[in-house]
Motif scaffolding. Structure first.
Motif, PDB file in Angstrom:
ATOM      1  N   ALA A   6      49.196   9.651  40.854  1.00 24.24           N
ATOM      2  CA  ALA A   6      49.848   9.471  39.600  1.00 24.24           C
ATOM      3  C   ALA A   6      49.931  10.931  39.062  1.00 24.24           C
ATOM      4  CB  ALA A   6      48.674   8.642  38.792  1.00 24.24           C
ATOM      5  N   GLU A   7      51.161  11.074  38.419  1.00 20.45           N
ATOM      6  CA  GLU A   7      51.610  12.272  37.701  1.00 20.45           C
ATOM      7  C   GLU A   7      50.983  12.509  36.315  1.00 20.45           C
ATOM      8  OE1 GLU A   7      55.648  13.064  38.269  1.00 20.45           O
ATOM      9  OE2 GLU A   7      55.742  11.873  40.340  1.00 20.45           O
ATOM     10  N   GLY A   8      50.377  11.311  35.766  1.00 23.52           N
ATOM     11  CA  GLY A   8      50.038  11.390  34.200  1.00 23.52           C
ATOM     12  C   GLY A   8      51.107  10.709  33.253  1.00 23.52           C
ATOM     13  N   ALA A   9      50.880  10.693  32.077  1.00 21.50           N
ATOM     14  CA  ALA A   9      51.499   9.827  31.140  1.00 21.50           C
ATOM     15  C   ALA A   9      52.334  11.046  30.324  1.00 21.50           C
ATOM     16  CB  ALA A   9      50.556   9.195  30.412  1.00 21.50           C
ATOM     17  N   GLY A  10      53.505  10.539  29.969  1.00 20.05           N
ATOM     18  CA  GLY A  10      54.480  11.150  29.101  1.00 20.05           C
ATOM     19  C   GLY A  10      54.076  10.989  27.431  1.00 20.05           C
ATOM     20  N   ASP A  11      54.952  11.493  26.616  1.00 22.19           N
ATOM     21  CA  ASP A  11      54.628  11.662  25.313  1.00 22.19           C
ATOM     22  C   ASP A  11      55.132  10.146  24.593  1.00 22.19           C
ATOM     23  OD1 ASP A  11      53.981  14.098  25.051  1.00 22.19           O
ATOM     24  OD2 ASP A  11      56.017  14.748  24.707  1.00 22.19           O
ATOM     25  N   TRP A  12      54.544   9.733  23.504  1.00 19.22           N
ATOM     26  CA  TRP A  12      54.919   8.425  22.839  1.00 19.22           C
ATOM     27  C   TRP A  12      56.177   8.628  22.195  1.00 19.22           C
ATOM     28  CZ3 TRP A  12      52.075   4.265  24.288  1.00 19.22           C
ATOM     29  CH2 TRP A  12      50.713   4.310  24.739  1.00 19.22           C
ATOM     30  N   LEU A  13      56.781   7.401  22.202  1.00 21.96           N
ATOM     31  CA  LEU A  13      58.002   7.232  21.566  1.00 21.96           C
ATOM     32  C   LEU A  13      57.817   6.004  20.545  1.00 21.96           C
ATOM     33  CD1 LEU A  13      61.057   8.337  21.037  1.00 21.96           C
ATOM     34  CD2 LEU A  13      61.584   6.686  22.988  1.00 21.96           C
ATOM     35  N   GLN A  39      54.590   6.310  32.504  1.00 17.95           N
ATOM     36  CA  GLN A  39      53.455   7.019  33.600  1.00 17.95           C
ATOM     37  C   GLN A  39      54.210   6.887  34.727  1.00 17.95           C
ATOM     38  OE1 GLN A  39      49.524   6.491  33.986  1.00 17.95           O
ATOM     39  NE2 GLN A  39      48.867   5.507  32.104  1.00 17.95           N
ATOM     40  N   ARG A  40      54.124   8.009  35.680  1.00 15.27           N
ATOM     41  CA  ARG A  40      55.067   7.858  37.061  1.00 15.27           C
ATOM     42  C   ARG A  40      54.292   8.377  38.165  1.00 15.27           C
ATOM     43  NH1 ARG A  40      59.409  12.324  36.197  1.00 15.27           N
ATOM     44  NH2 ARG A  40      57.693  13.323  36.543  1.00 15.27           N
ATOM     45  N   THR A  41      54.695   7.539  39.428  1.00 20.11           N
ATOM     46  CA  THR A  41      54.145   7.980  40.658  1.00 20.11           C
ATOM     47  C   THR A  41      55.181   8.216  41.667  1.00 20.11           C
ATOM     48  OG1 THR A  41      51.973   6.711  40.147  1.00 20.11           O
ATOM     49  CG2 THR A  41      52.493   7.084  42.452  1.00 20.11           C
ATOM     50  N   LEU A  42      55.073   9.224  42.316  1.00 20.16           N
ATOM     51  CA  LEU A  42      56.154   9.346  43.629  1.00 20.16           C
ATOM     52  C   LEU A  42      55.849   8.348  44.841  1.00 20.16           C
ATOM     53  CD1 LEU A  42      58.393  10.815  44.776  1.00 20.16           C
ATOM     54  CD2 LEU A  42      57.020  12.740  45.195  1.00 20.16           C
ATOM     55  N   LEU A  43      56.619   7.281  45.307  1.00 21.47           N
ATOM     56  CA  LEU A  43      56.229   6.571  46.110  1.00 21.47           C
ATOM     57  C   LEU A  43      56.965   7.028  47.373  1.00 21.47           C
ATOM     58  CD1 LEU A  43      56.658   3.180  44.264  1.00 21.47           C
ATOM     59  CD2 LEU A  43      54.656   4.390  44.651  1.00 21.47           C
ATOM     60  N   ILE A  86      63.936   5.183  30.063  1.00 21.65           N
ATOM     61  CA  ILE A  86      63.022   5.808  31.206  1.00 21.65           C
ATOM     62  C   ILE A  86      63.228   7.330  31.458  1.00 21.65           C
ATOM     63  CG2 ILE A  86      62.326   5.738  33.437  1.00 21.65           C
ATOM     64  CD1 ILE A  86      62.105   2.959  33.621  1.00 21.65           C
ATOM     65  N   PRO A  87      64.307   7.756  31.594  1.00 15.44           N
ATOM     66  CA  PRO A  87      64.858   9.230  31.732  1.00 15.44           C
ATOM     67  C   PRO A  87      64.197  10.012  30.638  1.00 15.44           C
ATOM     68  CG  PRO A  87      66.959   8.101  32.222  1.00 15.44           C
ATOM     69  CD  PRO A  87      65.650   7.019  31.434  1.00 15.44           C
ATOM     70  N   HIS A  88      64.278   9.569  29.216  1.00 16.05           N
ATOM     71  CA  HIS A  88      63.522  10.427  28.308  1.00 16.05           C
ATOM     72  C   HIS A  88      62.159  10.125  28.366  1.00 16.05           C
ATOM     73  CE1 HIS A  88      62.800  12.006  24.042  1.00 16.05           C
ATOM     74  NE2 HIS A  88      62.022  11.051  24.043  1.00 16.05           N
ATOM     75  N   LEU A  89      61.557   9.087  28.605  1.00 13.68           N
ATOM     76  CA  LEU A  89      59.996   9.065  28.659  1.00 13.68           C
ATOM     77  C   LEU A  89      59.563   9.845  29.588  1.00 13.68           C
ATOM     78  CD1 LEU A  89      59.907   5.179  27.777  1.00 13.68           C
ATOM     79  CD2 LEU A  89      59.466   7.138  26.316  1.00 13.68           C
ATOM     80  N   THR A  90      60.228   9.960  30.853  1.00 10.98           N
ATOM     81  CA  THR A  90      59.493  10.844  31.910  1.00 10.98           C
ATOM     82  C   THR A  90      59.804  12.159  31.801  1.00 10.98           C
ATOM     83  OG1 THR A  90      61.358  10.241  33.162  1.00 10.98           O
ATOM     84  CG2 THR A  90      59.628   8.646  33.507  1.00 10.98           C
ATOM     85  N   GLU A  91      60.856  12.601  30.781  1.00  9.78           N
ATOM     86  CA  GLU A  91      61.078  13.988  30.698  1.00  9.78           C
ATOM     87  C   GLU A  91      59.953  14.757  30.350  1.00  9.78           C
ATOM     88  OE1 GLU A  91      63.825  15.280  27.443  1.00  9.78           O
ATOM     89  OE2 GLU A  91      65.235  15.036  29.090  1.00  9.78           O
ATOM     90  N   SER A  92      58.937  14.151  29.618  1.00 12.11           N
ATOM     91  CA  SER A  92      57.645  14.848  29.048  1.00 12.11           C
ATOM     92  C   SER A  92      56.347  14.899  30.176  1.00 12.11           C
ATOM     93  CB  SER A  92      57.435  14.401  27.625  1.00 12.11           C
ATOM     94  OG  SER A  92      57.064  12.961  28.017  1.00 12.11           O
ATOM     95  N   ILE A  93      56.613  14.274  31.276  1.00 11.26           N
ATOM     96  CA  ILE A  93      55.584  14.361  32.415  1.00 11.26           C
ATOM     97  C   ILE A  93      55.967  15.701  33.222  1.00 11.26           C
ATOM     98  CG2 ILE A  93      54.812  13.234  34.366  1.00 11.26           C
ATOM     99  CD1 ILE A  93      55.822  10.449  33.095  1.00 11.26           C
ATOM    100  N   THR A  94      54.824  16.499  33.391  1.00  9.61           N
ATOM    101  CA  THR A  94      54.972  17.566  34.240  1.00  9.61           C
ATOM    102  C   THR A  94      54.855  17.274  35.775  1.00  9.61           C
ATOM    103  OG1 THR A  94      54.357  18.803  32.407  1.00  9.61           O
ATOM    104  CG2 THR A  94      54.148  19.889  34.548  1.00  9.61           C
ATOM    105  N   ALA A  95      55.654  16.996  36.408  1.00 11.24           N
ATOM    106  CA  ALA A  95      55.585  16.828  37.777  1.00 11.24           C
ATOM    107  C   ALA A  95      54.649  18.052  38.601  1.00 11.24           C
ATOM    108  CB  ALA A  95      57.172  16.901  38.688  1.00 11.24           C
ATOM    109  N   PRO A  96      53.834  17.668  39.328  1.00  8.75           N
ATOM    110  CA  PRO A  96      52.863  18.515  40.156  1.00  8.75           C
ATOM    111  C   PRO A  96      53.734  19.138  41.289  1.00  8.75           C
ATOM    112  CG  PRO A  96      52.463  16.199  40.675  1.00  8.75           C
ATOM    113  CD  PRO A  96      53.321  16.191  39.679  1.00  8.75           C
ATOM    114  N   TYR A  97      55.026  18.625  41.382  1.00 12.17           N
ATOM    115  CA  TYR A  97      55.805  19.212  42.807  1.00 12.17           C
ATOM    116  C   TYR A  97      56.737  19.835  41.955  1.00 12.17           C
ATOM    117  CZ  TYR A  97      57.407  14.341  41.428  1.00 12.17           C
ATOM    118  OH  TYR A  97      57.869  13.392  40.835  1.00 12.17           O
ATOM    119  N   LYS A  98      56.933  20.388  40.715  1.00  7.19           N
ATOM    120  CA  LYS A  98      58.258  20.895  40.173  1.00  7.19           C
ATOM    121  C   LYS A  98      58.637  22.036  40.960  1.00  7.19           C
ATOM    122  CE  LYS A  98      55.946  23.663  36.839  1.00  7.19           C
ATOM    123  NZ  LYS A  98      55.895  24.110  35.362  1.00  7.19           N
ATOM    124  N   GLU A  99      57.933  22.860  41.864  1.00  6.58           N
ATOM    125  CA  GLU A  99      58.430  23.851  42.695  1.00  6.58           C
ATOM    126  C   GLU A  99      59.511  23.235  43.728  1.00  6.58           C
ATOM    127  OE1 GLU A  99      54.889  24.187  45.866  1.00  6.58           O
ATOM    128  OE2 GLU A  99      54.311  24.067  43.594  1.00  6.58           O
TER     129      GLU A  99
END
Length: 159
Positions: free
Chosen positions: A19-26, A117-121, A73-86
């Motif tokens: 799990a990558e965590g949750a984004g900001d509320w809209l 909330q997002r998870t890389l499957l 979804i694209p906007h809602l996930t924008e605020s999630i910091t991916a742990p794999y951004k590198e």
């Protein structure tokens, strides 16, 4: 020597099913719902007529279109910091590729707040420059235990 996509794939594979965590509320207000109704020509009363919805709808208020929730979804996930951004280093572009599974599980009442909330499957090399990601995105409604929707989205990373 590995190319950019192959290097990124190794990073991504280290983050599968985490799990990558949750984004900001809209906030989902009536104006946003009405604009979506106008854009899609879907003017069903359950979305745009508060008085009629209060009388006739089982929800007793207007609700957001399911596809409005999906489109955010694209906007809602924008605020999630991916742990794999590198893995995005040297990325030329990211494009939506489609959906594998989509369920609208709970209506979003007007004036609700939603977040993702997002998870890389999955992460798969499609060619020497392209990785396909499958991500599970859950759109939550503030104060409710049942999510608005759960989607398995496909994204292509092009290096």
């Amino acid at each position: 020597m590995a190319n950019n996509a192959e290097l990124a794939l190794e990073i991504l594979k280290g983050h599968l099913n985490q799990a990558e965590g949750a984004g900001d509320w809209l906030s989902i207000d009536q104006d946003r719902i009405n604009l979506f109704a106008d854009a899609t020509l879907d003017h069903q009363f359950i979305h745009i007529d508060p008085e009629k919805a209060a009388k006739l709808s089982p929800f007793k208020t207007t609700i957001a279109h399911g596809y409005l929730t999906l489109s955010l979804i694209p906007h809602l996930t924008e605020s999630i910091t991916a742990p794999y951004k590198e893995a995005f280093k040297n990325l030329k572009m990211m494009v939506n590729y489609g959906l594998d599974k989509l369920r609208f599980m709970n209506p979003v009442p007007v004036n609700s707040k939603v977040r993702a909330q997002r998870t890389l499957l999955e992460a798969e090399l499609k060619d020497e420059r392209t990785i396909q990601l499958k991500q599970q995105v859950t759109v939550e409604i503030e104060g409710q235990s049942k999510p608005a929707c759960v989607a398995e989205i496909l994204v292509r990373l092009i290096y």
